[in-house]
Each structure stands twice: as C-alpha cells, then as structure tokens.
Write a protein that holds these residues in place. Sequence first.
Motif, PDB file in Angstrom:
ATOM      1  N   VAL A  66       0.853  -1.195   0.000  1.00 53.33           N
ATOM      2  CA  VAL A  66       0.000   0.000   0.000  1.00 53.33           C
ATOM      3  C   VAL A  66       0.882   1.235   0.000  1.00 53.33           C
ATOM      4  O   VAL A  66       1.843   1.340   0.780  1.00 53.33           O
ATOM      5  CB  VAL A  66      -0.912   0.025   1.250  1.00 53.33           C
ATOM      6  CG1 VAL A  66      -1.755   1.300   1.257  1.00 53.33           C
ATOM      7  CG2 VAL A  66      -1.800  -1.208   1.289  1.00 53.33           C
TER       8      VAL A  66
ATOM      9  N   ASP B  69      -0.085  -2.254  -4.788  1.00 56.53           N
ATOM     10  CA  ASP B  69      -1.386  -2.868  -5.060  1.00 56.53           C
ATOM     11  C   ASP B  69      -2.514  -1.875  -4.820  1.00 56.53           C
ATOM     12  O   ASP B  69      -3.565  -1.955  -5.463  1.00 56.53           O
ATOM     13  CB  ASP B  69      -1.587  -4.083  -4.146  1.00 56.53           C
ATOM     14  CG  ASP B  69      -0.515  -5.128  -4.330  1.00 56.53           C
ATOM     15  OD1 ASP B  69      -0.376  -5.636  -5.458  1.00 56.53           O
ATOM     16  OD2 ASP B  69       0.197  -5.429  -3.352  1.00 56.53           O
ATOM     17  N   VAL B  70      -2.298  -0.981  -3.856  1.00 56.19           N
ATOM     18  CA  VAL B  70      -3.310   0.009  -3.473  1.00 56.19           C
ATOM     19  C   VAL B  70      -2.631   1.355  -3.295  1.00 56.19           C
ATOM     20  O   VAL B  70      -1.548   1.435  -2.700  1.00 56.19           O
ATOM     21  CB  VAL B  70      -4.020  -0.383  -2.154  1.00 56.19           C
ATOM     22  CG1 VAL B  70      -5.026   0.698  -1.741  1.00 56.19           C
ATOM     23  CG2 VAL B  70      -4.702  -1.738  -2.278  1.00 56.19           C
TER      24      VAL B  70
ATOM     25  N   HIS C 298      -3.571   4.915  -1.545  1.00 56.00           N
ATOM     26  CA  HIS C 298      -4.531   5.545  -0.635  1.00 56.00           C
ATOM     27  C   HIS C 298      -4.149   7.008  -0.474  1.00 56.00           C
ATOM     28  O   HIS C 298      -2.979   7.337  -0.254  1.00 56.00           O
ATOM     29  CB  HIS C 298      -4.514   4.828   0.718  1.00 56.00           C
ATOM     30  CG  HIS C 298      -5.074   5.651   1.837  1.00 56.00           C
ATOM     31  ND1 HIS C 298      -4.283   6.173   2.839  1.00 56.00           N
ATOM     32  CD2 HIS C 298      -6.337   6.052   2.109  1.00 56.00           C
ATOM     33  CE1 HIS C 298      -5.043   6.856   3.693  1.00 56.00           C
ATOM     34  NE2 HIS C 298      -6.290   6.793   3.266  1.00 56.00           N
TER      35      HIS C 298
ATOM     36  N   ALA D  46      -5.386  -0.338  -7.035  1.00 53.91           N
ATOM     37  CA  ALA D  46      -6.693   0.125  -6.576  1.00 53.91           C
ATOM     38  C   ALA D  46      -6.522   1.499  -5.939  1.00 53.91           C
ATOM     39  O   ALA D  46      -5.484   1.793  -5.341  1.00 53.91           O
ATOM     40  CB  ALA D  46      -7.286  -0.852  -5.573  1.00 53.91           C
TER      41      ALA D  46
ATOM     42  N   TRP E  27      -8.448  -1.027   2.411  1.00 54.60           N
ATOM     43  CA  TRP E  27      -7.404  -1.326   1.426  1.00 54.60           C
ATOM     44  C   TRP E  27      -7.569  -2.730   0.848  1.00 54.60           C
ATOM     45  O   TRP E  27      -7.496  -2.933  -0.366  1.00 54.60           O
ATOM     46  CB  TRP E  27      -6.025  -1.211   2.075  1.00 54.60           C
ATOM     47  CG  TRP E  27      -5.659   0.170   2.519  1.00 54.60           C
ATOM     48  CD1 TRP E  27      -6.213   1.355   2.097  1.00 54.60           C
ATOM     49  CD2 TRP E  27      -4.647   0.521   3.473  1.00 54.60           C
ATOM     50  NE1 TRP E  27      -5.614   2.415   2.733  1.00 54.60           N
ATOM     51  CE2 TRP E  27      -4.645   1.944   3.579  1.00 54.60           C
ATOM     52  CE3 TRP E  27      -3.752  -0.211   4.245  1.00 54.60           C
ATOM     53  CZ2 TRP E  27      -3.775   2.623   4.439  1.00 54.60           C
ATOM     54  CZ3 TRP E  27      -2.881   0.464   5.094  1.00 54.60           C
ATOM     55  CH2 TRP E  27      -2.895   1.861   5.182  1.00 54.60           C
TER      56      TRP E  27
ATOM     57  N   ALA F 214     -10.661  -2.968  -1.424  1.00 61.15           N
ATOM     58  CA  ALA F 214     -10.448  -2.303  -2.712  1.00 61.15           C
ATOM     59  C   ALA F 214      -9.573  -3.150  -3.625  1.00 61.15           C
ATOM     60  O   ALA F 214      -9.830  -3.251  -4.833  1.00 61.15           O
ATOM     61  CB  ALA F 214      -9.812  -0.936  -2.488  1.00 61.15           C
ATOM     62  N   TYR F 215      -8.551  -3.767  -3.062  1.00 60.77           N
ATOM     63  CA  TYR F 215      -7.657  -4.609  -3.864  1.00 60.77           C
ATOM     64  C   TYR F 215      -8.406  -5.815  -4.441  1.00 60.77           C
ATOM     65  O   TYR F 215      -8.275  -6.140  -5.626  1.00 60.77           O
ATOM     66  CB  TYR F 215      -6.479  -5.080  -3.007  1.00 60.77           C
ATOM     67  CG  TYR F 215      -5.601  -6.094  -3.681  1.00 60.77           C
ATOM     68  CD1 TYR F 215      -4.714  -5.711  -4.688  1.00 60.77           C
ATOM     69  CD2 TYR F 215      -5.667  -7.437  -3.327  1.00 60.77           C
ATOM     70  CE1 TYR F 215      -3.911  -6.648  -5.320  1.00 60.77           C
ATOM     71  CE2 TYR F 215      -4.858  -8.383  -3.954  1.00 60.77           C
ATOM     72  CZ  TYR F 215      -3.987  -7.978  -4.946  1.00 60.77           C
ATOM     73  OH  TYR F 215      -3.196  -8.903  -5.564  1.00 60.77           O
TER      74      TYR F 215
ATOM     75  N   ARG G 169     -10.788  -4.661  -7.172  1.00 63.81           N
ATOM     76  CA  ARG G 169     -10.075  -4.309  -8.400  1.00 63.81           C
ATOM     77  C   ARG G 169      -9.626  -5.570  -9.148  1.00 63.81           C
ATOM     78  O   ARG G 169      -9.723  -5.643 -10.384  1.00 63.81           O
ATOM     79  CB  ARG G 169      -8.877  -3.432  -8.029  1.00 63.81           C
ATOM     80  CG  ARG G 169      -7.876  -3.131  -9.179  1.00 63.81           C
ATOM     81  CD  ARG G 169      -8.560  -2.621 -10.442  1.00 63.81           C
ATOM     82  NE  ARG G 169      -9.322  -1.422 -10.247  1.00 63.81           N
ATOM     83  CZ  ARG G 169      -8.910  -0.217 -10.612  1.00 63.81           C
ATOM     84  NH1 ARG G 169      -7.719  -0.069 -11.152  1.00 63.81           N
ATOM     85  NH2 ARG G 169      -9.685   0.826 -10.450  1.00 63.81           N
TER      86      ARG G 169
END
Length: 385
Positions: free
Chosen positions: A8, A96-97, A99, A120, A371, A374-375, A378
């Motif tokens: 993240v 991967d994410v 934020h 994501a 998180w 969302a991953y 996605r």
Amino acid sequence: MSERKLRVLSIAHTAVSRSAGRLRYHPFKSYADLDVHLVVPQRFRQFGRTLEADPGDDEGITVHVLPIILDSAGPMTWYLHIYPGLSKLISALKPDVIHLWEEPWSAVASQACLLKKHAALVLEVDQNILKRLPPPFEFMRRKVLQHCDHILSRSSDATAVIRANGYTGPVSPIGYGVDQETFHPVEASEPRIVGAPLALGYVGRLVEEKGIQDALDAMVRMGHPAMLHIIGEGPYEPAIRSQIDRLGLGERVSIRGWDKPAAVADFMRGLDALLLLTHTTPAVKEQFGRVIIEAQNCGTPVIGADSGAIPDVVGEGGWIIPQHDPAALAELVDRLAEDRAEIDTKRKLAMENVQARFTYGAIAEQLATAWKAAYIARDIKRGAI
C-alpha cells in the motif's frame, strides 16, 4: 488474495509530523500481511506555518519524504501541491493500493489517479458541504471519483457530497484517532470541592462560527454560575472579550493562547465538560471535531451543538443541544450542577466511546479493511481472481 504482503502506498500531507498525523500508521508494525509505504511532503505550509517533515525512520512502515511544488497558491491553498518524484516511486514500488488522505479535487489526487496503473485507488474524504468548485477542480473531482475503488468517509454528510458528485462505489466510515500517550485520564490529586461552580471549557480557533458567543450568553442565564476557560486564538477574540465586558463576566471567563498538547490535556482534565457549539453556515459545518475525542479520552464529557458530525462523534459521551440556543445550554448546565452524578456517568461513557471507535488501533483497522476490500474488488474487475 495471494500469500505475499499487500503493498500500500499512502499519500498524506497531514502526516509530516511523527507526533500527530503519522501516529495512526504506527499500528501497522503488527500487520504481517501489509507492506505500508507513506509519502509525506518534505516541507509544507498550512495555516500560516511552514512544517518540516520529521525523519522517515518510523517503525513498521516505510516513509518517503518527497519535495512538492505548489504547496500554497491562491484561494485553493494547499490543494494544488503535487510530488514531482511520485511517478518514479510508483514505478519502483508497484503498489497494489494507492490511498490518499486528500480530497478528490486536490491536484495530488488527480496526479495519483493518472499514475496509479493497475493499483486500486482509495480516498479519504472530509468535505461535508456540497458546493460547486471553480474550474478545473469540479472536473478533477468527478474524474478522480470515477476511478476510485473505495471511499473512507468522515461523516454521513461527507458521503452525501461524494454521492452527489457521481461516486457509486463502496464507502466505509473512518474517524480520527487520539494520541493516548498525551490525552488520557489521571487520578485526581484531590477531590473536587463540593458546591464549586462547574468548569466548562473550549479549545480551538476563536472564530464566530464556533459559537463561543452562545456560551457567554448562556452564562448570564444560569441559576448556578459556571466558569468558562478558553484556549485558542483567532480573529473573533476582540468580539469575545467585548462581550465578556458587556455581560460583566470578567471574573468567570478566562482566555489564553495556544499551548503544547500536554498542557491542553491537563487543561481538559480539569473541566467538567468541554463545549463545541459550532454553527452550521453555507461555508461551515463541523467535519469531525477532534477536540471531542481528545477531551473524552481525558475523562471529560462534551456538550456539543447539533452541527455536522458533532452528534455522531460525541455519541453517548456527552450531551447535544440545538445550535444558537443559549437557553438550552443554561438549562443543561443548571441541571448538571444539581446532579453531578450525571457528569460522572458521562465521563465513563466518554472514555468508552473513544476506546471503541477512536484509538489509533481502531483507525488502522478501518484503513486496512478498506485497502484489502479495494484490492480484491479491483482484481475481480480485472479478472485476476
């Protein structure tokens, strides 16, 4: 999700300080399934102050202190800043994410949206008044929201704003956390004097919309005279002092300037109740009220107005009265002066409210849950799982 750690990249100008905004990231040192990277500005200007970023050697996360440009420009203040080095960092990390603890109409949100590739996108929003933004910010907000996979919202009003601007995806609530090493209860060195006036307090900016004038008007209506102690500075201070003189409250009201957090915590512990009587206006609606949870974790309940997020944040740890209603405040304070057991009950509920919802551990869990969701969402869209 695979066995490897979820990577993240969190971007937050509010996390320049290790003793403030960065504290909520520290619990991630115990998350074996997350690899958290935090981007903060090397230098940031806000509310007339220049903040230098603390070193990036925080335990459990990797902090990237990067230069920014356009840190303060025109009426949009700090919402124009971007990171020239962000593209290189994203290419190297392959998160991967991504934020953002930034509003969707900020320039850095658009920058991250353009650079995110397959990551994501998760946004954290506070803005709780629906207003049309000047070009190009209205376009930027809608574009970012179209590409966002999950929203973390500070209040139901903030959620309504993003829904009105076209966001249709999942939303999770998120609060602010309390620095429990600073704001915590202590055993009273001596018992409160029986029959002593109630001690009320306010901590914050001295501006008209915070409703301090209502507290002063209430004081002359009270059958049980209370004391009001104020910590803060701002343009409304001359008007407050003039009202104090006009109402003859000079012996019952004190005002002092900003102080260090430890001194503010001591101040809060000496109160029977903290006041936050914000007025909702076309431009102002209380987004959260961090002083509420700071006071509550000191064992001090809160008397709040029904503005914005105040009722939800206060929860059972205080009392809610109508805005612009000095009579209601006076009636409540008189009741509490006659039944101080009610204050003791609210003290306990105030601390329970924070422990259940507003510790940094609780906030970290809210972030981690969003998180991961969302991953997964996605990857489902991409057909990867």
